[in-house]
Design a protein around this motif. Structure first.
Motif, PDB file in Angstrom:
ATOM      1  N   HIS A   1      71.668  98.111 -27.806  1.00 38.99           N
ATOM      2  CA  HIS A   1      70.868  97.546 -28.905  1.00 38.99           C
ATOM      3  C   HIS A   1      69.670  96.553 -28.192  1.00 38.99           C
ATOM      4  CE1 HIS A   1      75.250  97.435 -30.647  1.00 38.99           C
ATOM      5  NE2 HIS A   1      74.513  98.679 -30.835  1.00 38.99           N
ATOM      6  N   ARG A   2      68.659  96.587 -29.001  1.00 42.04           N
ATOM      7  CA  ARG A   2      67.527  95.895 -28.668  1.00 42.04           C
ATOM      8  C   ARG A   2      67.436  94.313 -29.003  1.00 42.04           C
ATOM      9  NH1 ARG A   2      62.296  99.417 -30.158  1.00 42.04           N
ATOM     10  NH2 ARG A   2      60.999  97.528 -30.117  1.00 42.04           N
ATOM     11  N   ILE A   3      67.494  93.407 -28.047  1.00 41.11           N
ATOM     12  CA  ILE A   3      67.436  91.929 -28.352  1.00 41.11           C
ATOM     13  C   ILE A   3      66.054  91.667 -27.663  1.00 41.11           C
ATOM     14  CG2 ILE A   3      68.774  90.098 -28.092  1.00 41.11           C
ATOM     15  CD1 ILE A   3      71.132  91.684 -28.055  1.00 41.11           C
TER      16      ILE A   3
ATOM     17  N   THR B   1      68.128 111.987 -24.893  1.00 39.80           N
ATOM     18  CA  THR B   1      67.018 111.973 -25.697  1.00 39.80           C
ATOM     19  C   THR B   1      66.324 110.642 -25.738  1.00 39.80           C
ATOM     20  OG1 THR B   1      68.349 111.087 -27.510  1.00 39.80           O
ATOM     21  CG2 THR B   1      67.978 113.492 -27.307  1.00 39.80           C
ATOM     22  N   TRP B   2      65.004 110.425 -25.418  1.00 33.47           N
ATOM     23  CA  TRP B   2      64.255 109.085 -25.231  1.00 33.47           C
ATOM     24  C   TRP B   2      63.457 108.964 -26.675  1.00 33.47           C
ATOM     25  CZ3 TRP B   2      59.154 107.642 -26.037  1.00 33.47           C
ATOM     26  CH2 TRP B   2      58.964 106.576 -25.815  1.00 33.47           C
ATOM     27  N   TRP B   3      63.566 107.967 -27.223  1.00 31.21           N
ATOM     28  CA  TRP B   3      62.797 107.557 -28.371  1.00 31.21           C
ATOM     29  C   TRP B   3      62.908 106.273 -28.611  1.00 31.21           C
ATOM     30  CZ3 TRP B   3      65.087 107.640 -33.640  1.00 31.21           C
ATOM     31  CH2 TRP B   3      66.549 107.891 -33.744  1.00 31.21           C
ATOM     32  N   GLN B   4      62.235 105.710 -29.860  1.00 37.03           N
ATOM     33  CA  GLN B   4      62.503 104.462 -30.350  1.00 37.03           C
ATOM     34  C   GLN B   4      62.429 104.101 -31.765  1.00 37.03           C
ATOM     35  OE1 GLN B   4      58.394 103.263 -28.479  1.00 37.03           O
ATOM     36  NE2 GLN B   4      59.653 101.963 -26.997  1.00 37.03           N
TER      37      GLN B   4
ATOM     38  N   TYR C   1      64.084  96.790 -39.066  1.00 35.89           N
ATOM     39  CA  TYR C   1      63.643  95.682 -38.336  1.00 35.89           C
ATOM     40  C   TYR C   1      64.043  95.693 -36.871  1.00 35.89           C
ATOM     41  CZ  TYR C   1      62.041  93.150 -42.240  1.00 35.89           C
ATOM     42  OH  TYR C   1      61.054  92.962 -43.070  1.00 35.89           O
ATOM     43  N   THR C   2      63.388  95.500 -35.898  1.00 34.69           N
ATOM     44  CA  THR C   2      63.893  95.714 -34.543  1.00 34.69           C
ATOM     45  C   THR C   2      63.144  94.540 -33.604  1.00 34.69           C
ATOM     46  OG1 THR C   2      63.851  97.325 -32.630  1.00 34.69           O
ATOM     47  CG2 THR C   2      61.630  97.172 -33.591  1.00 34.69           C
ATOM     48  N   SER C   3      63.733  94.278 -32.722  1.00 33.12           N
ATOM     49  CA  SER C   3      63.286  93.414 -31.781  1.00 33.12           C
ATOM     50  C   SER C   3      62.073  93.292 -31.019  1.00 33.12           C
ATOM     51  CB  SER C   3      64.434  92.793 -30.881  1.00 33.12           C
ATOM     52  OG  SER C   3      65.616  92.490 -31.590  1.00 33.12           O
TER      53      SER C   3
ATOM     54  N   GLY D   1      69.235 105.854 -26.297  1.00 34.16           N
ATOM     55  CA  GLY D   1      69.494 104.358 -26.345  1.00 34.16           C
ATOM     56  C   GLY D   1      69.138 103.622 -25.108  1.00 34.16           C
ATOM     57  N   GLU D   2      69.521 103.983 -24.058  1.00 33.01           N
ATOM     58  CA  GLU D   2      69.255 103.480 -22.938  1.00 33.01           C
ATOM     59  C   GLU D   2      69.313 104.711 -21.721  1.00 33.01           C
ATOM     60  OE1 GLU D   2      72.658 101.185 -21.682  1.00 33.01           O
ATOM     61  OE2 GLU D   2      73.811 102.025 -23.337  1.00 33.01           O
ATOM     62  N   PRO D   3      68.770 104.143 -20.645  1.00 35.23           N
ATOM     63  CA  PRO D   3      69.048 104.973 -19.497  1.00 35.23           C
ATOM     64  C   PRO D   3      70.393 105.457 -19.104  1.00 35.23           C
ATOM     65  CG  PRO D   3      67.214 103.202 -18.832  1.00 35.23           C
ATOM     66  CD  PRO D   3      68.071 102.764 -20.156  1.00 35.23           C
ATOM     67  N   ILE D   4      70.803 106.592 -18.774  1.00 34.74           N
ATOM     68  CA  ILE D   4      72.199 106.968 -18.512  1.00 34.74           C
ATOM     69  C   ILE D   4      72.180 107.286 -16.878  1.00 34.74           C
ATOM     70  CG2 ILE D   4      71.634 109.351 -19.295  1.00 34.74           C
ATOM     71  CD1 ILE D   4      74.762 109.624 -19.867  1.00 34.74           C
TER      72      ILE D   4
ATOM     73  N   ILE E   1      68.006 102.776 -35.985  1.00 39.29           N
ATOM     74  CA  ILE E   1      67.274 103.933 -36.180  1.00 39.29           C
ATOM     75  C   ILE E   1      68.091 105.304 -35.803  1.00 39.29           C
ATOM     76  CG2 ILE E   1      66.422 104.164 -33.844  1.00 39.29           C
ATOM     77  CD1 ILE E   1      64.438 104.699 -37.216  1.00 39.29           C
ATOM     78  N   THR E   2      69.051 105.215 -34.929  1.00 37.23           N
ATOM     79  CA  THR E   2      69.633 106.498 -34.750  1.00 37.23           C
ATOM     80  C   THR E   2      70.469 106.943 -35.761  1.00 37.23           C
ATOM     81  OG1 THR E   2      69.576 105.970 -32.427  1.00 37.23           O
ATOM     82  CG2 THR E   2      71.169 107.669 -32.889  1.00 37.23           C
ATOM     83  N   GLY E   3      71.184 105.752 -36.572  1.00 37.09           N
ATOM     84  CA  GLY E   3      71.736 106.361 -37.583  1.00 37.09           C
ATOM     85  C   GLY E   3      70.718 106.810 -38.893  1.00 37.09           C
TER      86      GLY E   3
HETATM   87  O1  PRX Z   1      63.935 101.304 -23.623  1.00 39.61           O
HETATM   88  C1  PRX Z   1      64.073 102.245 -24.368  1.00 39.61           C
HETATM   89  C2  PRX Z   1      65.674 102.584 -24.552  1.00 39.61           C
HETATM   90  O2  PRX Z   1      65.481 102.169 -25.983  1.00 39.61           O
HETATM   91  C3  PRX Z   1      64.431 101.553 -26.514  1.00 39.61           C
HETATM   92  C4  PRX Z   1      64.252 101.689 -28.100  1.00 39.61           C
HETATM   93  O3  PRX Z   1      65.346 101.080 -28.620  1.00 39.61           O
HETATM   94  P1  PRX Z   1      65.513 101.267 -30.137  1.00 39.61           P
HETATM   95  O4  PRX Z   1      63.970 101.079 -31.084  1.00 39.61           O
HETATM   96  O5  PRX Z   1      66.604 100.206 -30.650  1.00 39.61           O
HETATM   97  O6  PRX Z   1      65.891 102.482 -30.358  1.00 39.61           O
HETATM   98  C5  PRX Z   1      67.080 103.099 -29.600  1.00 39.61           C
HETATM   99  C6  PRX Z   1      67.337 104.385 -30.132  1.00 39.61           C
HETATM  100  C7  PRX Z   1      66.547 105.394 -30.110  1.00 39.61           C
HETATM  101  C8  PRX Z   1      63.313 102.335 -25.543  1.00 39.61           C
HETATM  102  O7  PRX Z   1      62.155 101.637 -25.561  1.00 39.61           O
HETATM  103  N1  PRX Z   1      65.753 104.111 -24.695  1.00 39.61           N
HETATM  104  C9  PRX Z   1      66.004 104.767 -25.916  1.00 39.61           C
HETATM  105  N2  PRX Z   1      66.570 105.992 -25.697  1.00 39.61           N
HETATM  106  C10 PRX Z   1      66.557 106.040 -24.269  1.00 39.61           C
HETATM  107  C11 PRX Z   1      66.392 104.920 -23.792  1.00 39.61           C
HETATM  108  N3  PRX Z   1      65.946 104.710 -22.251  1.00 39.61           N
HETATM  109  C12 PRX Z   1      66.223 105.618 -21.765  1.00 39.61           C
HETATM  110  N4  PRX Z   1      66.723 106.907 -21.892  1.00 39.61           N
HETATM  111  C13 PRX Z   1      66.882 107.174 -23.007  1.00 39.61           C
HETATM  112  N5  PRX Z   1      67.261 108.455 -23.814  1.00 39.61           N
END
Ligand code: PRX
Length: 653
Positions: free
Chosen positions: A531-533, A416-419, A267-269, A391-394, A314-316
């Protein structure tokens, strides 16, 4: 200058060192070039590295926005993560090195994990779980969490892991949404010296979960301590993990799963008040996480790999369990907080086990920075060779600190960017090939096609726009559990007439060198400490309180968490604003959702800024929360509301 402007003026370039490159799995662009010309062929080659009990007939079938990968093929994820390593040299290799927060330690070889997963699979069978059933997992970061996930995979049950920091209500809603039959939990867990009473939360949740038939309870309590955890076991429904384990056979034949059979729901927000159950399938997901783990982390046989994420995210799932174990890696699992008992806990662990690859979130890096370099410098981190961020922009400042203080300038950083929805890493450097720029996730992973599009769907060569994925990839979500229309509407309807374009919900910019810079969410999703909320989730929790008439929630920049939650609240008649009510509302949100959603600021207001048609103008609230100049106010019904709010906000600061 805004943060984004600073980010985009970043021109420093960090090529991999010749020594790193010379030893890396990928040393030149051949892999990327080949994958760019034929992504489907690239993924098929990666899939063939997995163990299949039956080969697939068709690599990919794409009827936008629905896809299948490896149709006709059969495999089992637990076989790929465990069984295939126990016949050769990895049999006695450490698979999981675990440390509990109070300092207890356990190591499991691949053979040990094999035994534990088989036993756990048989326990689930004994409780009546069969292929296709859903099983909820609500556990602390203990080895049994990994065994539980793999045990589900072994018998074809679909797991849904719920982060241990979520409230009983959040757990209940997730269990009910997908109709779980069994809940696996523990008496409790340790966090910053405190006990998290998971079983008690589980009991509260399950009281309103008609589909739950049994609970399987791991005893986390250490002998002689932690009696506060004492769990009440309901006869017939609840079973201790360690007891049931004695009553089941040692071997459990793995279920042959079709490539497109569901592996898990997470589940995700999103932008509504209701979290979505993202569905991942077996063959494609395993292909995606196994290939990315191997190439992005440059995994080698002797590495000690540590992803600090909780299995509740998801990262876990992808980079603590399925990806690294599919590659036969040695993984660290740590239960507790990074600052317990001291702020050097993570570095102490890195030193003790000789961690070579370390993958964490920018929010943690910013906290380490704040605590100071001395905690890092106390420890010998000379084994580290690769660092990751997710998880977020660094921000470039945190990137440079990570590079210099932790990586001692010789470890490549993979941002790494992903979701949750993409299942696996999509945009990332390849550490032996890509020259990195602080703050940029750089370029797509081989086999992934990315575009920056304007609102019409036209490509932006250089500049900012919306991030889209333009070609299907194996580990993409297949649907939203029970709501395929939401899948179509959320991800594939941004550009009318183009159901082949996946809308990520992020803004991005491509620079002159073709590097991608992720600019953050463009929807009503917040990213608080990685964390996505959803803003709507927090708003629903607030209006659930009897005093609240209306609430609007926005994100505001926060030094460490990236974003913090600011809430604007109007009260019902008869209630008066006070600091004790503010505290009560903050706790109410924590109780409804979990501590991670507790707002930092709550501002009481007689009115909220609305358009003439009655829509709350969140954009203006964000401007107020950020202390920025107010944007366009021409559509406001009553401009004086905004001036009043701003004055109030500033007075409170
Ligand atoms: O906004 C992006 C940010 O985290 C969102 C995805 O969140 P979640 O599904 O919880 O997964 C997080 C772990 C993969 C994205 O839409 N995000 C994730 N990685 C990055 C990022 N923003 C910037 N740089 C990243 N490397």
């Amino acid at each position: 200058m805004s943060d984004i402007d600073v980010l985009l003026q970043e021109h420093r370039l960090f090529p991999p060192s010749p020594a790193f490159r010379a030893a890396a799995r990928v040393q030149d662009t051949q892999l990327q070039d080949a994958a760019a010309s034929d992504p489907v062929e690239f993924w098929a080659r990666e899939a063939s590295e997995l163990t299949w009990s039956k080969p697939w007939d068709t690599v990919m079938h794409w009827t936008p926005p629905h896809v299948t990968w490896f149709a006709g093929g059969e495999l089992n994820a637990s076989v790929n993560c465990v069984d295939r390593h126990i016949h050769g040299s990895r049999r006695n290799k450490a698979a999981i090195i675990w440390e509990g927060e109070p300092g207890d330690r356990r190591t499991y070889t691949y053979w040990d994990v094999y035994r534990e997963v088989n036993l756990a699979a048989n326990m689930l069978k004994k409780l009546g779980v069969v292929k296709g059933d859903r099983v909820a997992i609500y556990l602390p970061m203990i080895p049994e969490a990994v065994f539980a996930m793999l045990a589900c995979a072994r018998i074809g049950a679909v797991h849904t892991v719920v982060f241990g920091g979520f409230s009983p209500e959040s757990l209940r809603d997730r269990i009910n949404d997908c109709g779980c039959k069994v809940l696996i939990t523990a008496d409790g867990g340790y966090r910053r010296g405190q006990i998290v009473p998971l079983k008690r939360h589980a009991d509260k949740a399950v009281a309103e979960c008609p589909t739950i038939e049994h609970m399987l309870v791991v005893m986390r309590r250490r002998s002689g301590v932690g009696d506060e955890m004492a769990a009440e076991m309901q006869e017939g429904r609840d079973h201790w993990w360690h007891r049931l384990k004695r009553d089941v056979p040692r071997e459990c034949a793995p279920e042959a799963m079709s490539a497109e059979d569901n592996l898990f729901i997470l589940y995700t927000s999103g932008t509504t008040g209701k979290p979505k159950g993202v569905v991942h399938t077996t063959g494609g997901y395993m292909t995606g996480v196994s290939a990315t783990s191997k190439y992005v982390f440059d995994l080698k046989e002797e590495d000690v790999y540590w992803c600090t994420a909780d299995i509740g995210w998801i990262t876990g799932h992808s980079y603590l369990v399925y990806g690294p174990l599919a590659n036969g890696a040695t993984c660290i699992v740590y239960e507790g907080a990074p600052d317990w008992p001291e702020k050097d806990r993570l570095w102490e662990i890195c030193e003790r086990y000789g961690v070579t690859i370390f993958y964490t979130a920018p929010t943690a890096i910013r906290a380490f920075m704040k605590w100071g370099a001395s905690y890092v410098e106390k420890h010998d981190l000379s084994q580290l060779r690769l660092l990751g961020s997710v998880g977020e922009p660094i921000n470039p400042e945190a990137w440079m600190w990570y590079h210099e203080t932790v990586g001692k300038q010789h470890c490549p950083i993979v941002d790494t960017w992903w979701q949750t929805e993409t299942g696996a890493i999509m945009i990332t450097p390849l550490p032996g090939v890509t020259s990195t720029k602080p703050g940029s996730a750089t370029t797509p992973f081989p086999g992934v096609r990315v575009a920056v599009l304007d609102s019409q769907g036209d490509q932006i060569g250089v500049g900012g726009g919306l991030l889209a994925l333009t070609h299907p990839w194996p580990s993409m979500l297949r649907t939203i559990w029970g709501d395929d229309q939401r899948y179509i509407d959320t991800y594939f309807s941004k550009w009318p007439g183009r159901p082949d374009l996946y809308f990520a919900g992020d803004g991005a910019k491509r620079d002159e060198d073709g590097y991608l810079w992720i600019l953050g969410r463009v929807d009503d999703v917040l990213n608080v400490a990685g964390h996505r909320i959803g803003t709507m989730e927090v708003e629903s929790a607030l209006v659930d309180h009897p005093s609240v008439a209306e609430a609007a929630v926005v994100g505001k920049t926060h030094d460490i968490k990236g974003q913090a939650i600011a809430a604007f609240v109007t009260l019902r008649n008869g209630f008066t604003a006070s600091s004790s009510l503010r505290d009560e509302l903050r706790e109410h949100v924590a109780m409804k959702i979990g501590a991670l959603a507790r707002p930092d600021d709550i501002l009481f207001s007689a009115d909220l800024p609305k358009t003439r048609s009655g829509k709350i103008m969140r954009r203006l609230l964000r401007d107020i929360a950020e202390g920025r100049a107010l944007g366009d106010m021409s559509t406001l019904a009553d401009a004086t509301v905004v001036d009043g709010l701003r004055a109030q906000y500033e007075a409170q600061e």
